[in-house]
Design a protein around this motif. Structure first.
Motif, mmCIF file in Angstrom:
data_model
loop_
_atom_site.group_PDB
_atom_site.id
_atom_site.type_symbol
_atom_site.label_atom_id
_atom_site.label_comp_id
_atom_site.label_asym_id
_atom_site.label_seq_id
_atom_site.Cartn_x
_atom_site.Cartn_y
_atom_site.Cartn_z
ATOM 1 N N TYR A 53 0.890 -1.358 -0.056
ATOM 2 C CA TYR A 53 0.058 -0.172 0.024
ATOM 3 C C TYR A 53 0.827 1.212 0.072
ATOM 4 C CZ TYR A 53 -4.239 -2.668 0.459
ATOM 5 O OH TYR A 53 -5.357 -3.314 0.107
ATOM 6 N N ALA A 54 2.063 1.273 0.846
ATOM 7 C CA ALA A 54 2.691 2.617 0.986
ATOM 8 C C ALA A 54 3.708 2.531 0.140
ATOM 9 C CB ALA A 54 2.996 2.824 2.517
ATOM 10 N N GLY A 55 4.163 1.353 -0.269
ATOM 11 C CA GLY A 55 5.245 1.543 -1.476
ATOM 12 C C GLY A 55 6.637 1.608 -1.086
ATOM 13 N N GLN A 56 6.868 1.047 0.297
ATOM 14 C CA GLN A 56 8.045 1.194 1.170
ATOM 15 C C GLN A 56 8.719 -0.256 1.295
ATOM 16 O OE1 GLN A 56 9.235 4.335 1.794
ATOM 17 N NE2 GLN A 56 7.502 4.707 0.778
ATOM 18 N N VAL A 57 9.813 -0.201 0.417
ATOM 19 C CA VAL A 57 10.408 -1.588 0.266
ATOM 20 C C VAL A 57 11.113 -2.145 1.808
ATOM 21 C CG1 VAL A 57 12.136 -3.139 -0.819
ATOM 22 C CG2 VAL A 57 10.983 -1.318 -2.193
ATOM 23 N N LEU A 100 13.132 2.794 11.877
ATOM 24 C CA LEU A 100 13.434 2.185 10.545
ATOM 25 C C LEU A 100 13.069 2.921 9.567
ATOM 26 C CD1 LEU A 100 15.335 -0.176 9.558
ATOM 27 C CD2 LEU A 100 13.100 -1.412 9.249
ATOM 28 N N GLY A 101 11.902 3.589 9.753
ATOM 29 C CA GLY A 101 11.166 4.411 8.795
ATOM 30 C C GLY A 101 12.005 5.769 8.266
ATOM 31 N N TYR A 102 12.773 6.087 9.121
ATOM 32 C CA TYR A 102 13.816 7.170 8.832
ATOM 33 C C TYR A 102 14.460 7.233 7.583
ATOM 34 C CZ TYR A 102 12.139 10.113 12.679
ATOM 35 O OH TYR A 102 11.186 10.962 13.344
ATOM 36 N N PRO A 103 15.276 6.240 7.262
ATOM 37 C CA PRO A 103 16.140 6.008 6.121
ATOM 38 C C PRO A 103 15.014 6.239 4.920
ATOM 39 C CG PRO A 103 16.710 4.312 7.725
ATOM 40 C CD PRO A 103 15.608 5.091 8.140
ATOM 41 N N ALA A 104 14.114 5.629 5.229
ATOM 42 C CA ALA A 104 12.970 5.617 3.754
ATOM 43 C C ALA A 104 12.747 7.244 3.579
ATOM 44 C CB ALA A 104 11.852 5.204 4.254
ATOM 45 N N HIS A 109 13.273 2.542 -3.013
ATOM 46 C CA HIS A 109 13.733 1.540 -3.812
ATOM 47 C C HIS A 109 14.761 0.546 -3.318
ATOM 48 C CE1 HIS A 109 10.581 3.300 -5.926
ATOM 49 N NE2 HIS A 109 11.107 4.326 -6.151
ATOM 50 N N HIS A 110 15.640 0.148 -4.141
ATOM 51 C CA HIS A 110 16.648 -0.772 -3.832
ATOM 52 C C HIS A 110 17.572 -0.255 -2.698
ATOM 53 C CE1 HIS A 110 17.402 1.292 -7.743
ATOM 54 N NE2 HIS A 110 18.815 1.335 -7.362
ATOM 55 N N TYR A 111 17.618 0.934 -2.753
ATOM 56 C CA TYR A 111 18.503 1.533 -1.804
ATOM 57 C C TYR A 111 18.038 1.324 -0.182
ATOM 58 C CZ TYR A 111 20.895 3.833 -5.337
ATOM 59 O OH TYR A 111 21.405 4.195 -6.789
ATOM 60 N N LEU A 112 16.640 1.735 -0.267
ATOM 61 C CA LEU A 112 15.902 1.236 1.039
ATOM 62 C C LEU A 112 16.110 -0.141 1.330
ATOM 63 C CD1 LEU A 112 14.342 2.395 3.149
ATOM 64 C CD2 LEU A 112 12.234 2.124 1.647
ATOM 65 N N ALA A 113 15.888 -0.811 0.197
ATOM 66 C CA ALA A 113 16.051 -2.338 0.616
ATOM 67 C C ALA A 113 17.502 -2.928 1.238
ATOM 68 C CB ALA A 113 15.993 -3.221 -0.874
ATOM 69 N N VAL A 115 19.156 -0.930 3.158
ATOM 70 C CA VAL A 115 19.015 -0.310 4.390
ATOM 71 C C VAL A 115 18.461 -1.203 5.345
ATOM 72 C CG1 VAL A 115 18.407 1.246 6.046
ATOM 73 C CG2 VAL A 115 19.399 2.036 3.764
ATOM 74 N N THR A 116 17.108 -1.737 4.779
ATOM 75 C CA THR A 116 16.304 -2.534 5.820
ATOM 76 C C THR A 116 17.112 -3.861 5.812
ATOM 77 O OG1 THR A 116 15.128 -3.200 3.751
ATOM 78 C CG2 THR A 116 14.196 -1.563 5.333
ATOM 79 N N LEU A 117 17.867 -4.277 4.847
ATOM 80 C CA LEU A 117 18.653 -5.531 4.753
ATOM 81 C C LEU A 117 19.460 -5.564 5.770
ATOM 82 C CD1 LEU A 117 19.598 -7.454 1.661
ATOM 83 C CD2 LEU A 117 21.231 -7.102 3.369
ATOM 84 N N ALA A 118 20.354 -4.437 6.037
ATOM 85 C CA ALA A 118 21.577 -4.151 7.014
ATOM 86 C C ALA A 118 20.851 -4.263 8.364
ATOM 87 C CB ALA A 118 22.060 -3.126 6.735
ATOM 88 N N PHE A 119 19.511 -3.835 8.477
ATOM 89 C CA PHE A 119 18.791 -3.925 9.657
ATOM 90 C C PHE A 119 18.303 -5.299 10.169
ATOM 91 C CE2 PHE A 119 14.960 -4.245 12.296
ATOM 92 C CZ PHE A 119 15.262 -3.665 13.324
ATOM 93 N N SER A 120 18.182 -6.084 9.179
ATOM 94 C CA SER A 120 17.727 -7.454 9.267
ATOM 95 C C SER A 120 19.065 -8.409 10.144
ATOM 96 C CB SER A 120 17.154 -8.034 7.963
ATOM 97 O OG SER A 120 16.587 -9.341 8.130
#
Ligand SMILES: Nc1ncnc2c1ncn2[C@@H]1O[C@H](COP(=O)(O)OP(=O)(O)OP(=O)(O)O)[C@@H](O)[C@H]1O
Ligand SMILES: [Mg+2]
Lengths: 331, 247
Positions: A53-57, A100-104, A109-113, A115-120
């Motif tokens: 819905y919100a389009g945030q990877v 975690l939303g702040y980087p977004a 897109h893939h950059y956000l992916a 960042v979230t991957l690093a968090f994972s």
């Protein structure tokens, strides 16, 4: 349109009936699988909110499931009631998801992916290394199943109904959220953040909200997962789980309300159906997903949606044609 | 007359290019100001600097005498300033009606209030009125992405008016719109201007549209103000004729 509504209601009714009646025919293992479906569907619904819905990877939903699972496991093994554990899981994941939303707000897109991957990865390392809290690789065993209103939810059947009821509540709440002005703002954020911003939509706050709420649902998923499997160690909460949840959302159809239910069903049940293929099931699943995404990048529900749109367009143009005809006859 | 918008010395550079170089002008309450100029002369960039999409390198923008330079577009919008973009910007997956409700919903109450409030944020009737006003009645329930280009362009403009703005900046509203629709668009703009006292700034290449609609015209060339005046004055200005009109 009306016919579609009836079909939708009937299939909804049938699905609910099946989910209520079927379990009585199932054994221990079948109930476990069905419970797992309900639990994973909750996590996927959360990711669908953030991504669909919100389009945030996000490649971190599995980490939130982990945070929720550890919260529940640690609290309930220390004799806190399940209800408190769930609330803590929700609050913790909401807060961490918000952060975690702040980087977004900066990358997409893939950059956000990434960042979230690093968090994972970070979350996994915490689960594994902070032994004082998580017992590290030894894990937390004997996670108790809750007692609800005096009823012990120990038996697989009862626990299944607890999972199903949780899924029902989450479905209602998220359905209501999606249809509220917030849902509209989330879609606007996905489709055109610049225009949304110029229409007074505070895209910053909605982005953070989308992450926080989606992550909180990951927490609920985890808080049910822990008592379902009754043993928690870091292994399930690697990047693999995040990818799996992402797959559920995409295969089902990102941004479609029913997508996560379908996606979770395929991801959880397919390996069972393909058991006879022995080691080949992952291969078959992979080929299926690739084929599906080439044929329909918007997932399974995307196919249905395309078909329905085509039909309504046909209807609309037929209506237009007849309107023009009457207009022509009049003039 | 009251100044709604005061732009003073706004400059925007992209690397070595000065897209907008020290542009100053005032917009008075209730007027329709046209902005014309050759392609690439900095019109859209000027809008983006006024509306917070871009931060100007120099200069300031005042709304009702209050400095709003670099204010976030969403905050500016809630102060009653709305805009359209040069390229079509509707939300294709939302229906026409939802596009309109969305365009006004953030002006109603608080964020939490909207979560627990009504699904249409109390804007259903308003949206239907706007749909009627822009002759989109038969399309209300259609997804915006399925509309024709001209229809989307009308919806795009309608969205800018949903929240009852005081100042509206339109970037080429007539681009790609056919003659009949163009007339109806002009009519709508005039009506909103007259009935709601909304002030407009309109970028447009269609001379006939600008000259017949606007009370004053600003001519930009290479990022600078070349001339400013009534349509008749601008048309008679030899520099303008040389730089822009004379081809
Ligand atoms: N984001 C950007 N980065 C670099 N240069 C830009 C950017 N935006 C605009 N420019 C440059 O600034 C100049 C002005 O562009 P602008 O879009 O404002 O022109 P315009 O007057 O709106 O033209 P048109 O009538 O074609 O819409 C152009 O030379 C353009 O190349
Ligand atoms: Mg432009």
């Amino acid at each position: 349109m009306n016919l579609d509504r009836i079909i939708l209601l009937v299939s909804l009714f049938v699905a609910t009936a099946v989910l209520i009646v079927l379990p009585f025919q199932l054994g221990r293992y079948g109930l476990y699988i069905l419970s797992m479906w309900a639990v994973m569907a909750i996590g996927a619904i959360g990711l669908n909110l953030t991504l669909g819905y919100a389009g945030q990877v996000s490649l971190a939903q599995g980490a939130f499931v982990g945070i929720g699972a550890y919260s529940a496991a640690i609290l309930t093994t220390n004799h806190w009631p399940m209800s408190v554990a769930v609330l803590v899981a929700i609050a913790l994941c909401f807060a961490v998801g918000w952060i975690l939303g702040y980087p977004a707000l900066r990358v997409q897109h893939h950059y956000l992916a990434f960042v979230t991957l690093a968090f994972s990865t970070l979350a996994y390392l915490v689960f594994r290394n902070e032994e004082w809290l998580t017992k590290g690789i030894y894990g937390i065993s004997d996670v108790p199943r809750p007692v609800l209103l005096g009823f012990k939810m120990q038996s697989p059947l009862r626990f299944y109904f607890l999972c199903l009821a949780s899924l029902g509540i989450v479905t209602l709440l998220v359905g209501w959220l999606i249809r509220s002005p917030w849902g509209r703002a989330f879609v606007a954020l996905r489709e055109n953040p610049i225009r949304a911003l110029s229409l007074g939509i505070d895209t910053r706050r909605y982005t953070l909200m989308a992450f926080a709420i989606g992550s909180a649902l990951g927490g609920v998923c985890g808080a049910l997962y822990a008592p379902l499997v009754e043993f928690i160690d870091p292994t399930p909460f690697t990047l693999g789980l995040s990818l799996n949840l992402l797959m559920m959302v995409i295969v089902g159809g990102a941004g479609f309300f029913a997508g996560p239910f379908l996606g979770a069903a395929i991801s959880v049940l397919l390996p069972e159906w393909l058991r006879f293929t022995e080691g080949y099931y992952l291969l078959i699943y992979a080929v299926f997903v690739m084929g599906l995404l080439i044929y329909s990048p918007t997932g399974l529900l995307g196919i249905l949606d395309k078909y329905l749109t085509a039909r309504s367009t046909k209807k609309a143009s037929a209506a237009r044609a007849s309107a023009t005809a009457t207009f022509g006859a009049q003039s | 007359m009251k100044k709604v918008l005061q732009v003073s010395g706004v400059t925007k550079r992209f690397g070595g290019i000065t897209a907008v170089g020290g542009v100053s002008f005032d917009v008075f309450e209730g007027e329709i100001l046209g902005i014309i100029g050759p392609n690439g002369c900095g019109k859209s960039t000027l809008f983006n600097c006024i509306l917070g999409q871009l931060m100007p390198n120099e200069g300031s923008v005042k709304l009702d005498g209050r400095d709003v330079t670099g204010m976030r577009p969403c905050d500016l919008n809630r102060l009653g300033v709305s805009r359209t973009f040069q390229l079509l910007q509707v939300f294709p997956q939302l229906t026409v009606r939802e596009n309109l409700i969305l365009s006004g919903q953030e002006h109603q109450g608080s964020m939490a209030g909207r979560l627990f409030g009504r699904r249409d944020a109390g804007l259903g009737a308003e949206a239907d009125k706007m749909i009627g006003f822009f002759n989109l009645g038969h399309l209300a329930g259609e997804k915006a992405g399925g509309l024709s280009y001209g229809q989307q362009k009308l919806l795009d403009a309608a969205m800018a008016f949903m929240a009852g703005p005081r100042l509206v900046l339109l970037d080429e509203p007539a681009g790609g719109v056919n003659l009949t629709m163009l007339e109806s668009l002009k009519e709508r703009l005039r009506a909103i201007n007259a009935e709601q006292g909304a002030t407009f700034v309109v970028i447009e290449h269609n001379m006939e549209f600008v000259m017949s609609l606007c009370t004053r015209v600003l001519v930009l060339a290479e990022g600078r103000v070349l001339a400013m005046g009534t349509p008749a004055e601008v048309r008679a200005n030899p520099e303008v004729v040389e730089a822009y009109l004379g081809h």
